[in-house]
Each structure stands twice: as structure tokens, then as C-alpha cells.
Design a protein around this motif. Structure first.
Motif, PDB file in Angstrom:
ATOM      1  N   ILE A   7      11.287   8.241  -7.480  1.00  0.00           N
ATOM      2  CA  ILE A   7      10.284   8.520  -6.255  1.00  0.00           C
ATOM      3  C   ILE A   7       9.258   7.178  -6.963  1.00  0.00           C
ATOM      4  CG2 ILE A   7       7.760   8.756  -5.888  1.00  0.00           C
ATOM      5  CD1 ILE A   7       9.150  11.485  -5.306  1.00  0.00           C
ATOM      6  N   GLN A   8       9.588   7.083  -8.401  1.00  0.00           N
ATOM      7  CA  GLN A   8       8.671   5.690  -8.989  1.00  0.00           C
ATOM      8  C   GLN A   8       9.224   4.591  -8.929  1.00  0.00           C
ATOM      9  OE1 GLN A   8       7.736   6.529 -13.375  1.00  0.00           O
ATOM     10  NE2 GLN A   8       7.070   8.016 -13.230  1.00  0.00           N
ATOM     11  N   GLY A   9      10.694   4.728  -8.815  1.00  0.00           N
ATOM     12  CA  GLY A   9      11.803   3.612  -8.656  1.00  0.00           C
ATOM     13  C   GLY A   9      12.054   3.031  -7.338  1.00  0.00           C
ATOM     14  N   LEU A  10      11.747   3.996  -6.315  1.00  0.00           N
ATOM     15  CA  LEU A  10      11.604   3.501  -4.714  1.00  0.00           C
ATOM     16  C   LEU A  10      10.331   2.900  -4.451  1.00  0.00           C
ATOM     17  CD1 LEU A  10      12.126   3.486  -1.849  1.00  0.00           C
ATOM     18  CD2 LEU A  10      10.775   5.902  -1.931  1.00  0.00           C
ATOM     19  N   ALA A  11       9.553   3.251  -5.314  1.00  0.00           N
ATOM     20  CA  ALA A  11       8.196   2.640  -5.190  1.00  0.00           C
ATOM     21  C   ALA A  11       7.523   1.207  -6.037  1.00  0.00           C
ATOM     22  CB  ALA A  11       6.999   3.379  -5.636  1.00  0.00           C
ATOM     23  N   VAL A  12       8.271   1.056  -6.784  1.00  0.00           N
ATOM     24  CA  VAL A  12       8.630   0.065  -7.404  1.00  0.00           C
ATOM     25  C   VAL A  12       8.849  -1.389  -6.309  1.00  0.00           C
ATOM     26  CG1 VAL A  12       9.128  -1.385  -9.065  1.00  0.00           C
ATOM     27  CG2 VAL A  12       7.744   0.448  -9.860  1.00  0.00           C
ATOM     28  N   GLY A  13      10.370  -0.406  -6.134  1.00  0.00           N
ATOM     29  CA  GLY A  13      10.712  -1.655  -5.109  1.00  0.00           C
ATOM     30  C   GLY A  13      10.445  -1.764  -3.814  1.00  0.00           C
ATOM     31  N   ILE A  14       9.991  -1.047  -3.431  1.00  0.00           N
ATOM     32  CA  ILE A  14       8.931  -1.544  -2.033  1.00  0.00           C
ATOM     33  C   ILE A  14       7.673  -2.451  -2.678  1.00  0.00           C
ATOM     34  CG2 ILE A  14       7.222  -0.422  -0.546  1.00  0.00           C
ATOM     35  CD1 ILE A  14       9.249   2.013  -0.508  1.00  0.00           C
ATOM     36  N   ILE A  15       7.134  -2.495  -4.139  1.00  0.00           N
ATOM     37  CA  ILE A  15       6.026  -3.445  -3.970  1.00  0.00           C
ATOM     38  C   ILE A  15       6.570  -3.770  -4.363  1.00  0.00           C
ATOM     39  CG2 ILE A  15       4.344  -3.842  -6.243  1.00  0.00           C
ATOM     40  CD1 ILE A  15       4.499  -0.514  -5.998  1.00  0.00           C
ATOM     41  N   SER A  60       1.145  -1.020  -0.209  1.00  0.00           N
ATOM     42  CA  SER A  60       0.178   0.390  -0.115  1.00  0.00           C
ATOM     43  C   SER A  60       0.583   1.379   0.073  1.00  0.00           C
ATOM     44  CB  SER A  60      -1.107  -0.111   1.339  1.00  0.00           C
ATOM     45  OG  SER A  60      -2.242  -1.138   1.217  1.00  0.00           O
ATOM     46  N   ILE A  61       1.649   1.205   0.925  1.00  0.00           N
ATOM     47  CA  ILE A  61       2.468   2.363   0.697  1.00  0.00           C
ATOM     48  C   ILE A  61       3.377   2.818  -0.486  1.00  0.00           C
ATOM     49  CG2 ILE A  61       5.079   3.134   2.239  1.00  0.00           C
ATOM     50  CD1 ILE A  61       4.648   1.979   4.219  1.00  0.00           C
ATOM     51  N   GLY A  62       3.993   1.794  -1.139  1.00  0.00           N
ATOM     52  CA  GLY A  62       4.503   1.062  -2.884  1.00  0.00           C
ATOM     53  C   GLY A  62       3.990   2.073  -3.585  1.00  0.00           C
ATOM     54  N   PHE A  63       2.319   1.827  -3.535  1.00  0.00           N
ATOM     55  CA  PHE A  63       1.062   1.370  -4.465  1.00  0.00           C
ATOM     56  C   PHE A  63       1.010   3.865  -4.611  1.00  0.00           C
ATOM     57  CE2 PHE A  63       0.168  -2.493  -4.963  1.00  0.00           C
ATOM     58  CZ  PHE A  63       0.807  -2.890  -7.144  1.00  0.00           C
ATOM     59  N   SER A  64       0.570   3.827  -2.898  1.00  0.00           N
ATOM     60  CA  SER A  64       0.482   5.541  -2.631  1.00  0.00           C
ATOM     61  C   SER A  64       1.266   6.198  -3.384  1.00  0.00           C
ATOM     62  CB  SER A  64       0.699   5.630  -1.338  1.00  0.00           C
ATOM     63  OG  SER A  64      -0.924   4.316  -1.138  1.00  0.00           O
ATOM     64  N   LEU A  65       3.003   5.877  -2.702  1.00  0.00           N
ATOM     65  CA  LEU A  65       4.293   6.228  -3.689  1.00  0.00           C
ATOM     66  C   LEU A  65       3.640   6.635  -5.201  1.00  0.00           C
ATOM     67  CD1 LEU A  65       7.353   5.162  -1.622  1.00  0.00           C
ATOM     68  CD2 LEU A  65       6.476   7.262  -1.448  1.00  0.00           C
ATOM     69  N   LEU A  66       3.338   5.690  -5.778  1.00  0.00           N
ATOM     70  CA  LEU A  66       3.616   5.317  -7.483  1.00  0.00           C
ATOM     71  C   LEU A  66       2.275   6.708  -7.756  1.00  0.00           C
ATOM     72  CD1 LEU A  66       5.173   4.445  -9.862  1.00  0.00           C
ATOM     73  CD2 LEU A  66       3.305   2.016  -9.497  1.00  0.00           C
ATOM     74  N   ALA A  67       1.085   6.069  -7.018  1.00  0.00           N
ATOM     75  CA  ALA A  67      -0.028   7.418  -7.004  1.00  0.00           C
ATOM     76  C   ALA A  67       0.311   8.384  -6.975  1.00  0.00           C
ATOM     77  CB  ALA A  67      -0.804   6.694  -6.432  1.00  0.00           C
ATOM     78  N   LEU A  68       1.210   9.415  -6.647  1.00  0.00           N
ATOM     79  CA  LEU A  68       1.930  10.468  -5.819  1.00  0.00           C
ATOM     80  C   LEU A  68       2.937  10.752  -6.521  1.00  0.00           C
ATOM     81  CD1 LEU A  68       2.119  12.817  -3.582  1.00  0.00           C
ATOM     82  CD2 LEU A  68       3.616  11.204  -3.299  1.00  0.00           C
ATOM     83  N   ALA A  69       3.266   9.856  -7.484  1.00  0.00           N
ATOM     84  CA  ALA A  69       4.478  10.287  -8.821  1.00  0.00           C
ATOM     85  C   ALA A  69       3.613  10.267  -9.802  1.00  0.00           C
ATOM     86  CB  ALA A  69       5.586   9.472  -8.174  1.00  0.00           C
TER      87      ALA A  69
END
Length: 165
Positions: free
Chosen positions: A70-78, A39-48
Motif C-alpha cells: 500500500i505504501q509503494g502504491l501510494a508513493v507511485g500514485i503521488i 489526494s488519493i495517494g496521500f490518503s493511501l499513505l495516511a491509511l498505511a
């Protein structure tokens, strides 16, 4: 905008750096419920993505690189918890094979999508070019009216929007 082609590599490299940090972060987040980290990762991806909606032609490289990070961080977390959840019901001896088939199918799907996207870009570029050349020729009546064309002209490169002479 006059940016050299090498800057594309910097933007993509920033996404890769973000993914590396995201994978390391996901390792530390493994102690919590995978749904929370996804959820944190998808939220970051949506924010980006929402941030990217605000871009115009005046976007700076700093903003592009920050968004890419931010996109890379989100994908890595997801990706890490997604893989763990996807293969959780398999026996440990089957996980390596399942993961390789999963990634093979993901790469084939990405290849199809990229091929279809490029084909659509080529098709629409040709169609739009042919529509424009049907209506805009050196003999068009509208181009002979100075108030309608402004600085546009066929006399020099600057007049057709290619920059200096």
C-alpha cells in the motif's frame, strides 16, 4: 522473533512492486486533475501509516507485506502528478535538467536524513546502555530478591533473555 534477514528484502521488494503498480496507475490517472490523484495517494499513505501504528511484536509477514504494498502504491500514485505539477511552468526543453537537479537534491536530502537518523540511534543506544549498566549489575540488591527478578538471572543465557542455553 527468529525471522531470517532475507525477509527484509521481501518487505522492501513488496514496496517496490507497489510503486511499480502505482506508477502504472498514475499513468491512467493522468486524465484527471493532479490534485485528485495526489489526494488519493496521500490518503493511501495516511491509511498505511495509521495501520502501521497498530503493529506490535506479533505482526505477521503477510501484514507487513500488505502494508508495504500500500505504501509503494501510494508513493507511485503521488510521484507522477507531483512531478508534472512541479515542472509545469518550465519550458519543455528545461524539464529534463530541472528533473535531474530535483532528484539530485532529493537524494542528497535523503542521505543527510538517513545519516542523522543512524547517528541518533547509535548515540541513544550508547546512552541507554550506559544508564542500564549503571543500575543493573550482578551486585544490585534488587537482583537478589526472587520476587523482583522472576526468571531473570545471570546464571545462563535464557535467564538474561538471549534464548536457550
Amino acid at each position: 522473533m527468529g525471522f531470517p534477514d532475507a525477509l527484509v528484502g521481501e518487505v522492501i521488494g513488496a514496496r517496490g512492486m507497489g510503486m511499480m503498480v502505482g506508477f502504472l496507475t498514475a499513468g491512467f490517472m493522468s486524465r484527471i486533475d493532479p490534485r485528485i490523484s495526489m489526494s488519493i495517494g496521500f490518503s493511501l499513505l495516511a491509511l498505511a501509516g495509521v495501520w502501521m501504528l497498530t503493529f506490535d511484536l506479533n505482526v505477521t509477514m503477510t501484514i507487513l507485506i500488505a502494508n508495504s504494498l500500500i505504501q509503494g502504491l501510494a508513493v507511485g500514485i503521488i510521484w507522477v502528478p507531483l512531478s508534472v505539477v512541479a515542472f509545469d511552468t518550465l519550458a519543455p526543453k528545461d524539464r529534463a535538467e530541472a528533473s535531474s537537479v530535483f532528484h539530485l537534491l532529493r537524494n542528497i536530502g535523503s542521505s543527510f536524513f538517513i545519516s542523522l537518523s543512524i547517528a541518533e540511534i547509535v548515540r541513544t543506544t550508547g546512552a541507554n546502555y550506559s544508564r542500564m549498566t549503571e543500575m543493573i549489575t550482578p551486585y544490585s540488591h534488587g537482583l537478589s530478591l526472587p520476587g523482583m527478578t522472576g526468571a531473570w538471572s545471570f546464571e545462563h543465557r535464557a535467564g538474561i533473555g538471549e534464548g536457550g542455553e
